[in-house]
Write a protein that holds these residues in place. Sequence first.
Motif, PDB file in Angstrom:
ATOM      1  N   VAL A 171      14.829  35.538  86.915  1.00 48.20           N
ATOM      2  CA  VAL A 171      15.077  36.936  86.526  1.00 48.20           C
ATOM      3  C   VAL A 171      15.416  37.769  87.761  1.00 48.20           C
ATOM      4  O   VAL A 171      16.359  38.569  87.741  1.00 48.20           O
ATOM      5  CB  VAL A 171      13.873  37.525  85.757  1.00 48.20           C
ATOM      6  CG1 VAL A 171      13.999  39.040  85.614  1.00 48.20           C
ATOM      7  CG2 VAL A 171      13.751  36.861  84.386  1.00 48.20           C
ATOM      8  N   ASN A 172      14.693  37.580  88.863  1.00 44.54           N
ATOM      9  CA  ASN A 172      15.011  38.319  90.090  1.00 44.54           C
ATOM     10  C   ASN A 172      16.425  38.002  90.561  1.00 44.54           C
ATOM     11  O   ASN A 172      17.154  38.886  91.015  1.00 44.54           O
ATOM     12  CB  ASN A 172      13.986  38.012  91.176  1.00 44.54           C
ATOM     13  CG  ASN A 172      12.635  38.622  90.887  1.00 44.54           C
ATOM     14  OD1 ASN A 172      12.519  39.615  90.166  1.00 44.54           O
ATOM     15  ND2 ASN A 172      11.587  38.023  91.433  1.00 44.54           N
ATOM     16  N   ALA A 185      16.142  40.194  79.829  1.00 49.31           N
ATOM     17  CA  ALA A 185      15.004  40.068  80.741  1.00 49.31           C
ATOM     18  C   ALA A 185      14.508  41.448  81.130  1.00 49.31           C
ATOM     19  O   ALA A 185      15.288  42.295  81.574  1.00 49.31           O
ATOM     20  CB  ALA A 185      15.418  39.292  81.986  1.00 49.31           C
ATOM     21  N   ASP A 214      10.558  28.427  87.145  1.00 54.93           N
ATOM     22  CA  ASP A 214      10.055  29.719  87.605  1.00 54.93           C
ATOM     23  C   ASP A 214      10.922  30.847  87.039  1.00 54.93           C
ATOM     24  O   ASP A 214      11.920  31.237  87.630  1.00 54.93           O
ATOM     25  CB  ASP A 214      10.067  29.739  89.131  1.00 54.93           C
ATOM     26  CG  ASP A 214       9.459  30.996  89.724  1.00 54.93           C
ATOM     27  OD1 ASP A 214       9.181  31.963  88.983  1.00 54.93           O
ATOM     28  OD2 ASP A 214       9.276  31.009  90.951  1.00 54.93           O
ATOM     29  N   TRP A 215      10.517  31.357  85.868  1.00 52.61           N
ATOM     30  CA  TRP A 215      11.308  32.386  85.209  1.00 52.61           C
ATOM     31  C   TRP A 215      11.401  33.651  86.056  1.00 52.61           C
ATOM     32  O   TRP A 215      12.415  34.339  86.028  1.00 52.61           O
ATOM     33  CB  TRP A 215      10.771  32.697  83.812  1.00 52.61           C
ATOM     34  CG  TRP A 215       9.387  33.279  83.787  1.00 52.61           C
ATOM     35  CD1 TRP A 215       8.220  32.601  83.616  1.00 52.61           C
ATOM     36  CD2 TRP A 215       9.038  34.652  83.940  1.00 52.61           C
ATOM     37  NE1 TRP A 215       7.155  33.464  83.657  1.00 52.61           N
ATOM     38  CE2 TRP A 215       7.638  34.733  83.851  1.00 52.61           C
ATOM     39  CE3 TRP A 215       9.770  35.819  84.150  1.00 52.61           C
ATOM     40  CZ2 TRP A 215       6.945  35.942  83.970  1.00 52.61           C
ATOM     41  CZ3 TRP A 215       9.088  37.023  84.263  1.00 52.61           C
ATOM     42  CH2 TRP A 215       7.686  37.072  84.173  1.00 52.61           C
ATOM     43  N   GLU A 216      10.353  33.969  86.842  1.00 54.76           N
ATOM     44  CA  GLU A 216      10.389  35.183  87.658  1.00 54.76           C
ATOM     45  C   GLU A 216      11.474  35.102  88.723  1.00 54.76           C
ATOM     46  O   GLU A 216      12.205  36.074  88.940  1.00 54.76           O
ATOM     47  CB  GLU A 216       9.037  35.436  88.313  1.00 54.76           C
ATOM     48  CG  GLU A 216       7.975  35.868  87.318  1.00 54.76           C
ATOM     49  CD  GLU A 216       6.635  36.073  87.976  1.00 54.76           C
ATOM     50  OE1 GLU A 216       6.319  37.247  88.261  1.00 54.76           O
ATOM     51  OE2 GLU A 216       5.931  35.074  88.207  1.00 54.76           O
ATOM     52  N   ALA A 217      11.605  33.963  89.367  1.00 55.55           N
ATOM     53  CA  ALA A 217      12.652  33.788  90.381  1.00 55.55           C
ATOM     54  C   ALA A 217      14.033  33.879  89.740  1.00 55.55           C
ATOM     55  O   ALA A 217      14.959  34.473  90.309  1.00 55.55           O
ATOM     56  CB  ALA A 217      12.481  32.453  91.095  1.00 55.55           C
ATOM     57  N   TRP A 261       6.149  26.885  80.365  1.00 59.53           N
ATOM     58  CA  TRP A 261       6.976  27.326  81.494  1.00 59.53           C
ATOM     59  C   TRP A 261       6.874  26.368  82.679  1.00 59.53           C
ATOM     60  O   TRP A 261       7.839  26.200  83.431  1.00 59.53           O
ATOM     61  CB  TRP A 261       6.621  28.744  81.936  1.00 59.53           C
ATOM     62  CG  TRP A 261       7.300  29.794  81.127  1.00 59.53           C
ATOM     63  CD1 TRP A 261       6.701  30.732  80.333  1.00 59.53           C
ATOM     64  CD2 TRP A 261       8.708  30.034  81.012  1.00 59.53           C
ATOM     65  NE1 TRP A 261       7.647  31.522  79.731  1.00 59.53           N
ATOM     66  CE2 TRP A 261       8.887  31.118  80.134  1.00 59.53           C
ATOM     67  CE3 TRP A 261       9.832  29.427  81.551  1.00 59.53           C
ATOM     68  CZ2 TRP A 261      10.144  31.612  79.793  1.00 59.53           C
ATOM     69  CZ3 TRP A 261      11.090  29.917  81.217  1.00 59.53           C
ATOM     70  CH2 TRP A 261      11.229  31.002  80.349  1.00 59.53           C
ATOM     71  N   HIS A 315      12.274  43.628  83.752  1.00 58.03           N
ATOM     72  CA  HIS A 315      11.966  43.448  85.171  1.00 58.03           C
ATOM     73  C   HIS A 315      11.461  44.752  85.740  1.00 58.03           C
ATOM     74  O   HIS A 315      11.451  45.786  85.051  1.00 58.03           O
ATOM     75  CB  HIS A 315      13.199  42.941  85.932  1.00 58.03           C
ATOM     76  CG  HIS A 315      14.444  43.717  85.650  1.00 58.03           C
ATOM     77  ND1 HIS A 315      14.690  44.958  86.183  1.00 58.03           N
ATOM     78  CD2 HIS A 315      15.508  43.426  84.852  1.00 58.03           C
ATOM     79  CE1 HIS A 315      15.870  45.394  85.750  1.00 58.03           C
ATOM     80  NE2 HIS A 315      16.384  44.490  84.933  1.00 58.03           N
ATOM     81  N   GLU A 316      11.040  44.701  86.986  1.00 53.99           N
ATOM     82  CA  GLU A 316      10.581  45.920  87.656  1.00 53.99           C
ATOM     83  C   GLU A 316      11.729  46.928  87.660  1.00 53.99           C
ATOM     84  O   GLU A 316      12.887  46.565  87.914  1.00 53.99           O
ATOM     85  CB  GLU A 316      10.163  45.620  89.096  1.00 53.99           C
ATOM     86  CG  GLU A 316       8.887  44.822  89.206  1.00 53.99           C
ATOM     87  CD  GLU A 316       7.682  45.566  88.657  1.00 53.99           C
ATOM     88  OE1 GLU A 316       7.550  46.785  88.891  1.00 53.99           O
ATOM     89  OE2 GLU A 316       6.865  44.916  87.976  1.00 53.99           O
ATOM     90  N   THR A 364       8.941  32.769  75.946  1.00 57.28           N
ATOM     91  CA  THR A 364       7.536  32.516  76.261  1.00 57.28           C
ATOM     92  C   THR A 364       6.781  32.115  75.000  1.00 57.28           C
ATOM     93  O   THR A 364       6.000  31.164  75.004  1.00 57.28           O
ATOM     94  CB  THR A 364       6.902  33.754  76.917  1.00 57.28           C
ATOM     95  OG1 THR A 364       7.583  34.014  78.154  1.00 57.28           O
ATOM     96  CG2 THR A 364       5.419  33.564  77.182  1.00 57.28           C
TER      97      THR A 364
END
Length: 127
Positions: A85-86, A7, A80-83, A75, A9-10, A66
């Motif tokens: 990954v976070n 993943a 929620d892939w962002e949640a 998706w 990420h930021e 994706t």
Amino acid sequence: MDVHFLALHEPYQSPEHPVPINATIVHAKTLLHAALPQPDAALIYRCLTEFPDRRPGCVVPLSTLTHELDGGAGWSQVGDWEAVVNGLVRLTRKRECDGMPLGLPTMAATLLGHGPTTRRPDTGSTT
């Protein structure tokens, strides 16, 4: 199946690493961790492990998922892939799971972030 998830990420700074960390690799089973948003993380686990043609030991970037999910249109059915990954980043930073933090160069992060059919852009250089 023995599959790993990569993943992007930021970026974050860490005293243990000389460069900013902008990617993390975890074993797919990490997505079953109770501290991650469920059932979203478990559904991503299924996408990683049940896709035909996966080979044991492979590393699957988020961008590949994706691509496999109809360019991202799927998706909404997975989660929620962002949640997720976070949550993975939090777990690995706290050392609550095995994970490999990476500080990828810009070009590598760009290519990994855009999916399996991405080609390196022509830089205009003749060398």
